[in-house]
Design an enzyme around this catalytic site. Sequence first.
Site, PDB file in Angstrom:
ATOM      1  N   ARG A  13       0.872  -1.186   0.000  1.00 23.98           N
ATOM      2  CA  ARG A  13       0.000   0.000   0.000  1.00 23.98           C
ATOM      3  C   ARG A  13       0.903   1.227   0.000  1.00 23.98           C
ATOM      4  O   ARG A  13       1.709   1.419   0.905  1.00 23.98           O
ATOM      5  CB  ARG A  13      -0.912   0.007   1.232  1.00 23.98           C
ATOM      6  CG  ARG A  13      -1.637   1.333   1.416  1.00 23.98           C
ATOM      7  CD  ARG A  13      -2.708   1.310   2.463  1.00 23.98           C
ATOM      8  NE  ARG A  13      -3.907   0.628   1.990  1.00 23.98           N
ATOM      9  CZ  ARG A  13      -5.117   0.787   2.528  1.00 23.98           C
ATOM     10  NH1 ARG A  13      -5.294   1.609   3.553  1.00 23.98           N
ATOM     11  NH2 ARG A  13      -6.157   0.126   2.050  1.00 23.98           N
ATOM     12  N   HIS A  60      -7.722   0.912  -6.157  1.00 20.82           N
ATOM     13  CA  HIS A  60      -7.874   0.073  -4.952  1.00 20.82           C
ATOM     14  C   HIS A  60      -8.563  -1.225  -5.413  1.00 20.82           C
ATOM     15  O   HIS A  60      -9.731  -1.474  -5.112  1.00 20.82           O
ATOM     16  CB  HIS A  60      -8.715   0.831  -3.914  1.00 20.82           C
ATOM     17  CG  HIS A  60      -8.643   0.265  -2.528  1.00 20.82           C
ATOM     18  ND1 HIS A  60      -7.879  -0.839  -2.204  1.00 20.82           N
ATOM     19  CD2 HIS A  60      -9.253   0.649  -1.370  1.00 20.82           C
ATOM     20  CE1 HIS A  60      -8.017  -1.100  -0.903  1.00 20.82           C
ATOM     21  NE2 HIS A  60      -8.845  -0.215  -0.376  1.00 20.82           N
ATOM     22  N   GLN A  68     -10.427  -3.808  -3.042  1.00 20.77           N
ATOM     23  CA  GLN A  68     -11.659  -3.264  -2.473  1.00 20.77           C
ATOM     24  C   GLN A  68     -12.834  -3.461  -3.428  1.00 20.77           C
ATOM     25  O   GLN A  68     -13.914  -3.910  -3.035  1.00 20.77           O
ATOM     26  CB  GLN A  68     -11.471  -1.762  -2.181  1.00 20.77           C
ATOM     27  CG  GLN A  68     -12.719  -1.070  -1.695  1.00 20.77           C
ATOM     28  CD  GLN A  68     -13.084  -1.463  -0.264  1.00 20.77           C
ATOM     29  OE1 GLN A  68     -12.266  -1.355   0.633  1.00 20.77           O
ATOM     30  NE2 GLN A  68     -14.303  -1.926  -0.046  1.00 20.77           N
ATOM     31  N   ASP A  98     -17.039   7.159  -0.700  1.00 25.55           N
ATOM     32  CA  ASP A  98     -15.712   7.007  -0.087  1.00 25.55           C
ATOM     33  C   ASP A  98     -15.409   8.366   0.555  1.00 25.55           C
ATOM     34  O   ASP A  98     -16.128   9.352   0.317  1.00 25.55           O
ATOM     35  CB  ASP A  98     -14.712   6.657  -1.214  1.00 25.55           C
ATOM     36  CG  ASP A  98     -13.272   6.483  -0.740  1.00 25.55           C
ATOM     37  OD1 ASP A  98     -13.036   6.378   0.483  1.00 25.55           O
ATOM     38  OD2 ASP A  98     -12.369   6.467  -1.610  1.00 25.55           O
ATOM     39  N   CYS A 158     -16.653   1.983   1.427  1.00 24.41           N
ATOM     40  CA  CYS A 158     -15.457   1.152   1.625  1.00 24.41           C
ATOM     41  C   CYS A 158     -14.876   1.311   3.028  1.00 24.41           C
ATOM     42  O   CYS A 158     -14.114   0.456   3.475  1.00 24.41           O
ATOM     43  CB  CYS A 158     -14.407   1.470   0.560  1.00 24.41           C
ATOM     44  SG  CYS A 158     -13.881   3.190   0.548  1.00 24.41           S
ATOM     45  N   ARG A 201     -13.944  -8.346   2.818  1.00 22.05           N
ATOM     46  CA  ARG A 201     -12.544  -8.096   2.445  1.00 22.05           C
ATOM     47  C   ARG A 201     -11.719  -9.346   2.726  1.00 22.05           C
ATOM     48  O   ARG A 201     -10.877  -9.740   1.927  1.00 22.05           O
ATOM     49  CB  ARG A 201     -11.947  -6.905   3.232  1.00 22.05           C
ATOM     50  CG  ARG A 201     -12.596  -5.539   3.040  1.00 22.05           C
ATOM     51  CD  ARG A 201     -12.454  -4.987   1.633  1.00 22.05           C
ATOM     52  NE  ARG A 201     -11.108  -4.992   1.117  1.00 22.05           N
ATOM     53  CZ  ARG A 201     -10.175  -4.068   1.356  1.00 22.05           C
ATOM     54  NH1 ARG A 201     -10.455  -3.022   2.110  1.00 22.05           N
ATOM     55  NH2 ARG A 201      -8.960  -4.158   0.826  1.00 22.05           N
TER      56      ARG A 201
END
Length: 298
Positions: free
Chosen positions: A101, A128, A131, A217, A257, A285
């Site tokens: 990340r 992402h 996700q 988001d 998310c 996830r």
Amino acid sequence: MKHLLKLERMPKEVMLHILASVKGIKANRGANEPKPLNSQTWAMIFTKSSTRTRVSFEVGIRELGGSVMFLNANDMQLGRGEPIKDTARVLGRMVHGAVIRTYAQSDVEEFANLSKIPTINALTDDEHPCQILTDIFTFEEARGPIQGKVVTYVGDGACNVPLSWVHAAAALDFELRIAAPKEFQPNSEILAKAKGNISCTEDIKSAVDGTDMVYTDVWVSMGMESEEEERLNKLGSYQINSELMRLAKPDALVMHCLPAYRGKEIDEDTFEANAETIFTQAENRLHTQKAILTWLTS
Ligand code: CP
Ligand code: NVA
């Protein structure tokens, strides 16, 4: 060597394969699960904060039989200027896979090329991908195939999360509407290249009209903190709330998310009214990361 670097470059069959395997992985958790990562050690190199991605990968790698080490990039020599290309060549000789990340997509790509170990993008400024695979699984678990459905993204339409949605829409044949101020819409080159049924508008009401899912988001993504005040001002009218949700289909899902900032991108009541979906999305996830890891190592 397989990597998961971007949905932009992920073939439709691979997306479908990963999505199809999540259901079984979720149902069989803890029951004699296959251990494809047996005897492997994976490194997680994170330059940005994380709760869900970090925990889901750490738990997922262990449940698949592997060991995992979490490396805060700032504690590594990387944080003192050692180049990615050297870090990649060192780790590639020691560990079996990497979950990264960071800010620049090019760093993850360079790591993948030089380490020669399976590499996963756990969020960059560009995408992402893990996700959005989870989000699609979560939608389909609740409502059936996403193909032909309408997904509306409201808020900062130019950050990593909506950009991964753009590539998913193009591959999986659903309509994506992005409601955002002009300067927070994806750039036209990305949209033209994606070629999906994707529209961008400043008119939040028309974007939500009759939709199957409303998604948002944070307004201030990691790395954008210096723009906070400006973003809060410009995005202030792009909030998901009960008045807006009246325009969507009566059974429309609300997804986020996470982390969520109540009173900003979503109001408290709408968040709590949809908490079951949103926390199932968070739980998924884990199952999706396991499907991704299983595919990468098969
Ligand atoms: N949604 C998500 O990636 O959460 P984290 O930043 O907590 O990993
Ligand atoms: N767009 C957000 C996603 C957080 C999971 C960010 O990059 O901070």
